[in-house]
Each structure stands twice: as C-alpha cells, then as structure tokens.
Write an enzyme that holds these catalytic residues in place. Structure first.
Site, PDB file in Angstrom:
ATOM      1  N   CYS A 111      31.081  35.293  41.175  1.00 46.69           N
ATOM      2  CA  CYS A 111      29.929  35.004  42.029  1.00 46.69           C
ATOM      3  C   CYS A 111      28.957  34.056  41.322  1.00 46.69           C
ATOM      4  O   CYS A 111      29.238  32.864  41.218  1.00 46.69           O
ATOM      5  CB  CYS A 111      29.272  36.301  42.488  1.00 46.69           C
ATOM      6  N   HIS A 212      33.611  39.276  44.817  1.00 54.12           N
ATOM      7  CA  HIS A 212      33.314  40.300  43.814  1.00 54.12           C
ATOM      8  C   HIS A 212      34.543  41.163  43.535  1.00 54.12           C
ATOM      9  O   HIS A 212      34.681  42.258  44.087  1.00 54.12           O
ATOM     10  CB  HIS A 212      32.143  41.170  44.282  1.00 54.12           C
ATOM     11  N   GLU A 214      35.163  42.939  41.022  1.00 49.84           N
ATOM     12  CA  GLU A 214      34.826  44.199  40.356  1.00 49.84           C
ATOM     13  C   GLU A 214      34.590  45.333  41.347  1.00 49.84           C
ATOM     14  O   GLU A 214      34.586  46.509  40.963  1.00 49.84           O
ATOM     15  CB  GLU A 214      33.593  44.010  39.457  1.00 49.84           C
TER      16      GLU A 214
END
Length: 231
Positions: A111, A212, A214
């Site tokens: 990001c 994202h 994660e």
C-alpha cells in the site's frame, strides 16, 4: 539456515493498550505472522534514527502501509482529502528505500510502501482515487477492507507468485500510482484501471502492491520474499 532477517517499517501513532494511552511505534500483527510463517525473522523498523543505515544488516525489507505521503515530495499541492501525513516517516522511508534499491536488497512494498517506491523513483500519485474512478470501493468504510479483483500481467513476478491471471484481494486505499517512476512497470490493475502492483526492472526483487496482503490468512507474497532471500 538461520531465519533471514526481514525489516518491516511501522507506524508511529497515538495508541491505547492495557492501561496506557500514549504515542507508540506499532504495526498490524499480520505482517509479523506472515514473515514468521514464511521462515523469516521480522525486525520492526521505526521511523527514527537512521534506518537507511541498517540496510547492510537486513536480508529483506517490507515497507508497510500507513498514511499519505506529503505531495510536496512528488511536486504537487495537497488535495483536500490527503491526510495522516507524517513528515518524519516520509523522511525515514524515502531514505530507507533509496538505500535498499542501491544495495539490491529484496523489497516488498505494501500500500503506502508501493507509493514510497514510486515516489523515490520520481513518479506521482493520484491523491484521491474516487476522483479518478468515480467510486469509493477501494476504501469502503473506515477500518474495513473491501474485496476487489485485480488483473495480473502475464509473465510478471506478481503473476508468477500468485499463480493466476486474477486475484481477489483486500483493499484499503484512497491513493494510487498516477505516473510510474523511472524503471517501474505496473503489473496489476483493478477493473476500474487503478494501478494495483508494480515491479522495478533490473532489480533482483523489488515489488509493490497497493492492496493489503497482510490482511489475508495465506500470503504467497511474503513467502516469495523470504524464499528469494534464501535462494
């Protein structure tokens, strides 16, 4: 072999935990879990001191998400929706990424991390993506990820890692690459044309994604970074 050392940048923000309310260096724990699961040793790098000086001690680098980059860094006035600018973090991460690229350090930007990479290479950003695409699906609500598919460029590193022509990924961003920086190629786009991944030609492993990873349970991108380091 011992676990490769993967530096991960972090936020510095007001936070509440146990009985405390104070400024904290913090990072969503998904980054840590994914690096450990991939076989790496995460080391959190706060934007303080001289993180660029640590490049020689790292095996890989992840530049994490966060607030907006000061538009002055890429020569533009601020949009009214540009926010959460942290000049000290810009200073630290722009210097860190320059040093990482100079050293050929394997790099994954997430990001904001992709935006830092693009800024270092002389590119520019769309400061408010809804102005460009006409909708807010890339950041549907505060603190809530959206799910949107992205089209991966055949033959790109990101397509090879994810093993597909498209991927359904977690989005939370209101900025994105406008003009790619020198040597940077956009290798994934959302259906509305928003740049969602980019790779640097001539570098052993320099990849950024606008989404994202994660936030997902499984993440091939973190594994690919650690595997590249091991090889």
């Amino acid at each position: 072999m011992s676990r490769p050392v993967i530096g991960v940048t972090c936020y510095v923000e007001p936070a509440r935990f146990t009985v405390w309310e104070t400024t904290a260096a913090l990072l969503p724990y998904g980054y840590v879990e994914h690096v450990v699961r991939a076989g790496g040793q995460p080391v959190i790098l706060p934007p303080a001191g001289d993180p660029a000086g640590l490049v020689g001690r790292l095996d890989g680098l992840i530049v994490a998400g966060g607030g907006d980059i000061d538009p002055a860094r890429y020569g533009e006035p601020p949009h009214e929706r540009t926010g959460y600018v942290r000049g000290f973090r810009d200073d630290a991460e722009l210097g860190l990424v320059r040093a990482a690229l100079d050293a050929g350090l394997p790099f994954l930007g997430v990001c904001r991390g992709l935006q830092v990479l693009n800024t270092v290479l002389g590119g520019t950003l769309h400061q408010h993506v809804p102005d460009v695409v006409g909708h807010g699906d890339h950041a549907p609500a505060p603190g809530r990820f959206g799910r949107m598919p992205v089209r991966l460029t055949p033959g790109s590193r990101v397509a090879g890692i994810l093993g597909a022509g498209t991927a359904d990924v977690a989005h939370y961003h209101h900025q994105a690459i406008a003009r790619p920086g020198e040597g940077l190629t956009v290798t994934a786009r959302a259906e509305d044309g928003t740049a969602e991944a980019a790779e640097l030609a001539g570098h052993p492993f320099a990849l950024g994604v606008q989404w994202h990873p994660e936030a997902d349970d499984e993440c091939a991108l973190f594994a690919a970074l650690v595997d590249h380091v091991r090889r």
